[in-house]
Design a protein around this motif. Structure first.
Motif, PDB file in Angstrom:
ATOM      1  N   ARG A   1      -8.846   0.772   6.258  1.00 56.13           N
ATOM      2  CA  ARG A   1      -7.460   1.198   6.398  1.00 56.13           C
ATOM      3  C   ARG A   1      -6.758   1.282   5.051  1.00 56.13           C
ATOM      4  N   HIS A   2      -7.174   0.450   4.117  1.00 55.88           N
ATOM      5  CA  HIS A   2      -6.445   0.410   2.846  1.00 55.88           C
ATOM      6  C   HIS A   2      -7.199   1.128   1.732  1.00 55.88           C
TER       7      HIS A   2
ATOM      8  N   ASN B   1       0.845  -1.192   0.000  1.00 49.86           N
ATOM      9  CA  ASN B   1       0.000   0.000   0.000  1.00 49.86           C
ATOM     10  C   ASN B   1       0.885   1.248   0.000  1.00 49.86           C
TER      11      ASN B   1
ATOM     12  N   LEU C   1       0.878   3.643   3.326  1.00 49.32           N
ATOM     13  CA  LEU C   1       1.175   3.193   4.695  1.00 49.32           C
ATOM     14  C   LEU C   1       2.657   2.871   4.798  1.00 49.32           C
TER      15      LEU C   1
ATOM     16  N   ALA D   1       3.914  -0.250   9.411  1.00 47.98           N
ATOM     17  CA  ALA D   1       2.474  -0.405   9.626  1.00 47.98           C
ATOM     18  C   ALA D   1       1.947  -1.622   8.879  1.00 47.98           C
ATOM     19  N   GLN D   2       2.477  -1.846   7.674  1.00 49.14           N
ATOM     20  CA  GLN D   2       1.962  -2.959   6.872  1.00 49.14           C
ATOM     21  C   GLN D   2       2.406  -4.310   7.410  1.00 49.14           C
TER      22      GLN D   2
ATOM     23  N   TYR E   1       8.154   4.680   3.417  1.00 51.74           N
ATOM     24  CA  TYR E   1       7.027   4.311   2.571  1.00 51.74           C
ATOM     25  C   TYR E   1       7.552   3.501   1.391  1.00 51.74           C
TER      26      TYR E   1
END
Ligand code: ADP
Ligand code: SF4
Ligand code: MG
Ligand code: ZN
Lengths: 416, 337
Positions: free
Chosen positions: B251-252, A138, A141, A145-146, A232
């Motif tokens: 969230r995504h 993503n 994020l 976080a991922q 990121y």
């Protein structure tokens, strides 16, 4: 084949049986996957090779219920999965029956389990490495976080333990920490954790989480994991992103990894390094891997066995040495003779003339018949079945297994 | 560039932009004719008219006139509004407050409703809920605002009598002080429930008229952005981690779909400012828009100048806010490059 001396093969962690996935399109039903059979043994790396568009990704995605329906329609078949250290088969309580294929181990049909059960398997028992890490992460994020999501999803009990929350703990603080660990926190929880009494335990939870994430990143030889965690995706190189994907997929030490062309989108220079990394981590953990690729040379390098796929079917399957030293299917033979030339599109073969057939409502026939140099009359009108030629080496070709309903072709006599 | 540096840079540029806008607008309004009209009456002699012109420097070249205007504006003197029969600076705030109350309420409702509807339709793509939402959204985006407002007025005011027109009931309005000029806020401050209900009651029809188009635009944008995001591979990757659909969406996908939608929301602010003119005329709402409309008809140049200047500053700020939110939502955005 001698039915008496069946050698007990390594236990099979997954079995795909008669899998059919069709796509509804304007032109008709696209038989993207049309009766695929193979199994994955415990701890092995199985290569699934074939040209682009032959149904490899769709097959791989079936393991995680990631084929969008509609437009897809799972027209038949089963994808069986036996988690390592799973419970005994409920049907036979471990004695061995048809459901568990005689293994006595819990066997799940991944195409036919409740969504909740599937979510528990995803990421924890079966993980996926996607082809293009630039698309599979993503963009908005952070890496940290991922990766955290995997641990929060599957290891929340460990995190709560680190925060000092026991099973029976009640009260608002324990409740808020549970919400944090279970990704159900609200804005108020987020605000309240800046102050005691929530501050301390919440920090401990976050610290435990960060440590897990950093350790997972470190395992894929990412330098300076803590810095990468706050980055990121667009701030990382392609190779680094794929390391992150690999770290993410290995996070919960899954039993099976579906690696869908994990090096195809990368620079040639780093492809080998990522491949070595996957192989190294796989060997270390004895994880089973379904390694999807259109590149035979890669598969030859890292896999134990290989299944060759053509137009939605398995053409040939066997150990790497069986398939590469003694290819029986004309398609495999063609693949091995194919030397990629400049100007050849990625995933296409230079030496086999013709193109992959339309998969819209195909007639019963060998899918390779229009390109096969050895095609015979009997190759049309019926589908060749995947049958053994030697122990562990199966081929779907009428050359190896002539049709019984038609007279065998009389060999043409050479006229002198 | 750091976000803070970007904001500072934009704020430094702002006065120059406002200067440019004021020059253009000043020139254009003066080309339209002399602003003297609002001061004239039939009894005046030619000498008296000339005296007036000299007093207001209207006999001087245009750039000198601009200089006098700008000097006044910098001192808070925006001239005399013939329409309002009062100095512009005196009536500006109460009228702005009325317009703000109307447009902020309809913008807030429109943004929330639009985002919600867009998500609602996007996750139900090609199901009947999506089709119904699309029909509503298309009609909202294509109905002329003044026509829609008049229909509402005819049905709910003229025929059913459920809602009033204007901004307030005169007696209730007079029963309390108005320190902010925002009726809803004033009634809360005065502890007047009756006043609050009166404020909301008067607000509903014009707010719906004004907000419908914005809801439609935001809904359509959010829906298509969400549909696009849901097809991205990171959504499947999120599912492959075992995340429940709730988190995959919130969230995504939904968060990322907000990025392009925020730009559109910024544009609807412009849409609302324009729409407010029609809505205020239809519902006799005593705001900036209605004042502006009369000013245009009567050639009240002081009012026109102030209004245009104010709206341009508002747009510049709205743009800045959109840029900031945009940068906050998407780390790939490099502001100012
Ligand atoms: N989302 C989809 N919609 C429609 N057809 C699809 C979709 N995904 C795959 N297919 C069909 O399935 C075939 C096989 O696709 P895929 O498994 O991605 O091939 P591979 O991974 O071997 O390159 C494609 O040629 C296409 O016709
Ligand atoms: S079955 Fe016939 S057409 Fe198909 S690969 Fe074998 S020989 Fe060729
Ligand atoms: Mg693929
Ligand atoms: Zn059993």
């Amino acid at each position: 084949m001698n039915a008496m001396n069946t050698v007990t093969p390594a236990p099979r962690i997954a079995e795909v049986k008669g899998l059919k996935v069709h796509f509804q399109s304007k032109q008709g039903r696209v038989h993207a996957v049309d009766g695929v059979d193979f199994d994955i043994r415990d701890g092995e790396m199985l290569g699934l090779v074939g040209e682009t568009g032959c149904g490899k990704s769709v097959t791989g995605r079936c393991f995680l219920d990631l084929v969008p329906q509609p437009p897809a329609d799972i027209a038949g078949g089963r994808v069986l999965f036996r988690p390592r250290g799973g419970k005994a088969c409920p049907d036979c309580s471990g004695k061995g029956c048809e459901t568990c294929g005689g293994t006595g181990a819990e066997t799940l049909d991944l195409l036919n389990i409740p969504a909740k059960k599937m979510r528990q398997i995803r990421g924890e028992k079966i993980a996926m490495i996607f082809q293009d890490p630039g698309k599979a992460l993503n963009p908005t994020l952070t890496i940290g976080a991922q990766l955290s999501e995997v641990f929060l999803q599957h290891k929340s009990h460990e995190l709560l333990e680190a925060a000092g929350v026991g099973e029976g703990d009640r009260g608002w603080v324990a409740g808020s920490l549970r919400r944090q660990a279970n990704q159900r926190e609200g804005s108020f929880d987020r605000w309240a954790r800046r102050f005691p009494p929530l501050k301390g335990p919440s920090r401990r939870l976050q610290k435990a989480l960060d440590e897990k994430v950093a350790a997972a990143l470190a395992e894929t030889q990412i330098p300076n994991p803590r810095r990468v965690m706050t980055s990121y995706p667009h701030e990382l190189s392609g190779g680094m992103r794929q390391r992150v994907m690999i770290a993410q997929s290995l996070a919960c030490d899954p039993d099976l990894i579906i690696a869908d062309e994990p090096t195809t989108a990368l620079d040639v220079t780093i492809q080998a390094r990522i491949l070595d990394l996957i192989k190294m981590l796989q060997a270390k953990r004895r994880t089973s891997v379904l390694y999807i690729s259109h590149d035979l040379s890669l598969v030859r390098k890292v896999c134990d066995r290989v299944a060759v796929m053509y137009a939605g079917r398995i053409a040939e399957v066997g150990t790497v040495s069986q398939v590469f030293t003694d290819p029986r299917h004309p398609y495999t033979q063609g693949l091995l003779n194919a030397v990629p030339r400049a100007g050849t599109r990625r995933g296409h073969l230079a030496s086999i003339p013709g193109t992959v057939p339309e998969l819209v409502d195909p007639p019963p026939a060998c899918r390779f018949v229009d390109r096969c140099p050895k095609a015979m009359a009997q190759c049309r009108g019926a589908d060749p079945q995947l049958l053994p030629v030697t122990e562990g080496h199966d081929v779907a070709c009428f050359l190896e297994h002539p049709r019984e309903d038609t007279a065998p072709e009389t060999p043409r006599l050479e006229t002198a | 560039m750091q976000l803070r540096d970007y904001i500072i840079r934009r704020l430094i540029i702002l006065p120059f932009l406002v200067f440019g806008v004021s020059v253009v607008v000043f020139t254009l309004t003066r080309i339209g004719g002399s602003p003297i009209g609002v001061y004239l009456s039939h009894e005046m002699s030619a000498a008296e008219v000339q005296q007036l012109e000299e007093r207001f420097h209207l006999n001087e070249p245009l750039y000198v006139q601009y200089f006098y205007w700008a000097r006044g504006a910098l001192q808070g003197d925006f001239g005399y509004s013939g329409v309002a029969s009062a100095p512009v600076s005196q009536v500006f705030w109460p009228k702005l407050a009325a317009t703000l109350e109307l447009s902020v309420v309809s913008a807030a409702v429109a943004v929330m409703l639009g985002l919600w509807l867009g998500v609602f339709a996007g996750v139900r793509r090609n199901r009947w809920q999506d089709h119904v939402t699309r029909v509503v959204a298309v009609s909202g985006a294509s109905l002329p605002l003044f026509w829609f407002g008049i229909v509402l007025l005819i049905i709910f005011w003229a025929n059913l009598g459920w809602f009033p027109v204007g901004r307030s009931d005169a007696d209730i309005w007079a029963s309390m002080p108005h320190p902010t000029g925002l009726y809803m806020l004033d009634s809360i401050l005065a502890g007047s429930w009756r006043g609050f209900v009166d404020a909301v009651w008067h607000l509903i029809l014009p707010a719906i008229t004004l907000g419908f188009g914005a809801v439609a635009i935001i809904t359509r944008m959010m829906r298509s952005a969400l549909v696009e995001e849901l097809q991205q591979e990171y959504v499947d990757a999120a599912r492959a981690k075992g995340l429940p659909e709730r988190l995959v969406l919130n969230r995504h996908a939904r968060r990322n779909a907000l990025v392009p939608t925020v730009t559109v929301i910024g544009l609807t602010i412009a849409f609302l400012m324009q729409g407010a003119i029609a809505a205020e005329i239809i519902f006799r709402w005593p705001g900036l828009g209605r004042w502006m409309a009369s000013a245009v008809v009567r050639g009240d140049q002081a009012t026109i100048m102030t209004y245009v200047l104010f709206t341009s500053v508002l747009f510049l700020f709205a743009n800045l806010v959109v840029d900031i939110i945009y940068a906050k939502l998407d780390p790939r955005v490099r502001l100012g490059d």
